[in-house]
Scaffold this motif. Structure first.
Motif, PDB file in Angstrom:
ATOM      1  N   MET A  61       0.753  -1.324  -0.043  1.00 49.46           N
ATOM      2  CA  MET A  61       0.026   0.003   0.174  1.00 49.46           C
ATOM      3  C   MET A  61       0.874   1.345   0.093  1.00 49.46           C
ATOM      4  SD  MET A  61      -2.880   1.066   2.987  1.00 49.46           S
ATOM      5  CE  MET A  61      -3.380  -0.490   3.107  1.00 49.46           C
ATOM      6  N   HIS A  62       1.851   1.305   0.878  1.00 54.65           N
ATOM      7  CA  HIS A  62       2.639   2.309   0.922  1.00 54.65           C
ATOM      8  C   HIS A  62       4.189   2.709   0.259  1.00 54.65           C
ATOM      9  CE1 HIS A  62       0.029   4.001   3.966  1.00 54.65           C
ATOM     10  NE2 HIS A  62      -0.067   2.961   4.523  1.00 54.65           N
ATOM     11  N   ILE A  63       4.615   1.528  -0.166  1.00 57.16           N
ATOM     12  CA  ILE A  63       5.975   1.523  -0.825  1.00 57.16           C
ATOM     13  C   ILE A  63       5.983   1.213  -2.190  1.00 57.16           C
ATOM     14  CG2 ILE A  63       8.303   0.910  -0.687  1.00 57.16           C
ATOM     15  CD1 ILE A  63       7.877  -0.331   2.031  1.00 57.16           C
ATOM     16  N   LYS A  64       5.927   2.131  -3.156  1.00 59.91           N
ATOM     17  CA  LYS A  64       6.035   2.300  -4.572  1.00 59.91           C
ATOM     18  C   LYS A  64       7.099   3.038  -4.984  1.00 59.91           C
ATOM     19  CE  LYS A  64       0.976   1.987  -4.275  1.00 59.91           C
ATOM     20  NZ  LYS A  64       0.632   0.499  -4.558  1.00 59.91           N
ATOM     21  N   SER A  65       7.496   2.735  -6.363  1.00 60.81           N
ATOM     22  CA  SER A  65       8.562   3.238  -6.879  1.00 60.81           C
ATOM     23  C   SER A  65       8.379   5.091  -7.130  1.00 60.81           C
ATOM     24  CB  SER A  65       8.811   2.952  -8.603  1.00 60.81           C
ATOM     25  OG  SER A  65       9.431   1.887  -8.386  1.00 60.81           O
ATOM     26  N   MET A  73      14.774   2.026  -4.173  1.00 61.00           N
ATOM     27  CA  MET A  73      14.950   1.913  -2.814  1.00 61.00           C
ATOM     28  C   MET A  73      16.434   2.119  -2.331  1.00 61.00           C
ATOM     29  SD  MET A  73      13.194   1.326   0.368  1.00 61.00           S
ATOM     30  CE  MET A  73      11.853   0.195   0.294  1.00 61.00           C
ATOM     31  N   TYR A  74      16.648   2.961  -1.894  1.00 59.94           N
ATOM     32  CA  TYR A  74      18.122   3.270  -1.415  1.00 59.94           C
ATOM     33  C   TYR A  74      18.200   2.398  -0.045  1.00 59.94           C
ATOM     34  CZ  TYR A  74      18.995   6.496  -5.112  1.00 59.94           C
ATOM     35  OH  TYR A  74      19.230   7.036  -6.497  1.00 59.94           O
ATOM     36  N   TYR A  75      19.503   2.156   0.195  1.00 66.39           N
ATOM     37  CA  TYR A  75      19.987   1.486   1.474  1.00 66.39           C
ATOM     38  C   TYR A  75      19.356   2.312   2.973  1.00 66.39           C
ATOM     39  CZ  TYR A  75      22.185  -1.338   4.980  1.00 66.39           C
ATOM     40  OH  TYR A  75      22.580  -2.173   6.277  1.00 66.39           O
ATOM     41  N   ASN A  76      19.733   3.458   2.978  1.00 63.91           N
ATOM     42  CA  ASN A  76      19.490   4.220   4.105  1.00 63.91           C
ATOM     43  C   ASN A  76      17.801   4.329   4.235  1.00 63.91           C
ATOM     44  OD1 ASN A  76      18.863   6.017   1.896  1.00 63.91           O
ATOM     45  ND2 ASN A  76      19.187   7.683   3.367  1.00 63.91           N
ATOM     46  N   VAL A 132      17.397  -3.464  -2.275  1.00 66.17           N
ATOM     47  CA  VAL A 132      18.248  -2.125  -2.961  1.00 66.17           C
ATOM     48  C   VAL A 132      19.079  -2.576  -3.940  1.00 66.17           C
ATOM     49  CG1 VAL A 132      18.229  -1.440  -0.400  1.00 66.17           C
ATOM     50  CG2 VAL A 132      20.367  -2.698  -1.301  1.00 66.17           C
ATOM     51  N   ALA A 133      19.068  -3.939  -4.455  1.00 66.79           N
ATOM     52  CA  ALA A 133      19.897  -3.989  -5.699  1.00 66.79           C
ATOM     53  C   ALA A 133      19.368  -3.575  -7.055  1.00 66.79           C
ATOM     54  CB  ALA A 133      20.107  -5.608  -5.511  1.00 66.79           C
ATOM     55  N   GLU A 134      18.117  -3.467  -7.122  1.00 62.33           N
ATOM     56  CA  GLU A 134      17.644  -3.077  -8.356  1.00 62.33           C
ATOM     57  C   GLU A 134      17.391  -1.506  -8.449  1.00 62.33           C
ATOM     58  OE1 GLU A 134      16.778  -5.106 -10.596  1.00 62.33           O
ATOM     59  OE2 GLU A 134      17.218  -7.016  -9.591  1.00 62.33           O
ATOM     60  N   GLU A 135      17.595  -0.987  -9.937  1.00 60.49           N
ATOM     61  CA  GLU A 135      17.416   0.354  -9.825  1.00 60.49           C
ATOM     62  C   GLU A 135      16.069   0.797  -9.803  1.00 60.49           C
ATOM     63  OE1 GLU A 135      19.947   2.767 -10.369  1.00 60.49           O
ATOM     64  OE2 GLU A 135      21.076   1.059  -9.919  1.00 60.49           O
ATOM     65  N   VAL A 136      15.229   0.193 -10.115  1.00 67.07           N
ATOM     66  CA  VAL A 136      13.659   0.445 -10.025  1.00 67.07           C
ATOM     67  C   VAL A 136      12.978  -0.397  -9.034  1.00 67.07           C
ATOM     68  CG1 VAL A 136      11.481   0.665 -11.269  1.00 67.07           C
ATOM     69  CG2 VAL A 136      13.666   1.346 -12.484  1.00 67.07           C
ATOM     70  N   PHE A 137      12.300   0.277  -8.090  1.00 67.55           N
ATOM     71  CA  PHE A 137      11.814  -0.774  -6.908  1.00 67.55           C
ATOM     72  C   PHE A 137      10.792  -1.641  -7.404  1.00 67.55           C
ATOM     73  CE2 PHE A 137       8.306  -1.183  -3.917  1.00 67.55           C
ATOM     74  CZ  PHE A 137       9.040  -1.943  -3.282  1.00 67.55           C
TER      75      PHE A 137
END
Length: 238
Positions: A61-65, A73-76, A132-137
């Motif tokens: 619901m909340h985490i999208k590109s 999705m950056y590590y921090n 975090v490994a992919e460029e697009v979440f």
């Protein structure tokens, strides 16, 4: 300076997660069974699946590109959101599982507290590193779905293992019972189905693949003095 999205995003995730938990009829039903002393590890596993699915839905619901900087999705960000929420799932399920374990102990006259296992930080770190490994979440968003349920279920399995090993080292011979579930269950799960007596319990008994709904159960005490359960029919014999 770029806006830090984590505080607001984490607050929204935690709010909706807690709201969903409070409304879950399944969790309320299992809690009632725990309170009246009829819950087993079957219910612990169902509880874990429900908790895992609620968190997965909340992530979806909340985490999208489109809410992440550059769609990534950056590590921090991942570490500050996934680490506390996954640890919270572990704490919730470990507490319930240990509570059920303690009731099982009492049912055979053992005055032992249920042991809560430590969180599997390596599993959490692997989920964070993968996402975090992919460029697009959105290309890796699936990691925050079924693997979250699997991680949460593993807390139940780890609870069983911790209590089995503790009681085994104390001179008891508890039984571990794994039953295969699925439509149909896979060949590997069918091969692991059965009853195991401590200390002859392979580590694979406690393992599960993605979307695995097999149930690992545990009967405490001395297996020479208890009735044996058929894990397929769930009928007691002996």
């Amino acid at each position: 300076m770029a806006t830090d999205i984590v505080p607001e995003l984490l607050e929204a995730i935690e709010r909706d997660f807690n709201n969903a938990i409070s409304k879950s009829k399944r969790l309320k039903s299992i809690r009632a069974m725990i309170e009246n002393g009829t819950a087993t590890y079957q219910q612990a596993n169902e509880y874990a699946v429900e908790i895992g699915e609620i968190l997965a839905r909340t992530f979806e619901m909340h985490i999208k590109s489109d809410v992440l900087p550059d769609g990534k999705m950056y590590y921090n960000i991942a570490e500050r959101i996934l680490d506390p929420t996954l640890k919270n799932n572990h704490v919730i399920v470990a507490k319930v599982s240990a509570e059920i374990q303690e009731q099982l102990n009492k049912s055979v006259g053992l005055g032992l507290r249920g042991i809560e296992p430590p969180v599997n930080q390596l599993r959490i770190d692997s989920i964070i590193n993968r996402v975090v490994a992919e460029e697009v979440f959105d290309d890796v968003a699936w990691i925050l779905q079924e693997p979250i349920v699997n991680f949460t279920q593993t807390t139940v399995d780890d609870t069983i293992k911790a209590n089995v090993e503790f009681q085994g080292e104390s001179g008891l011979n508890p039984l571990i019972m794994r039953s295969a579930h699925g439509s149909p269950p896979c060949e590997w799960c069918r091969s692991m189905q059965g009853i195991y007596k401590y200390p002859d319990v392979p580590d694979d008994v406690y393992r599960r693949h993605d979307r695995c709904r097999c149930v690992v159960e545990y009967y405490p005490g001395d297996s020479e003095e208890i009735r044996r359960q058929n894990v397929w029919s769930k009928e007691w014999s002996g």
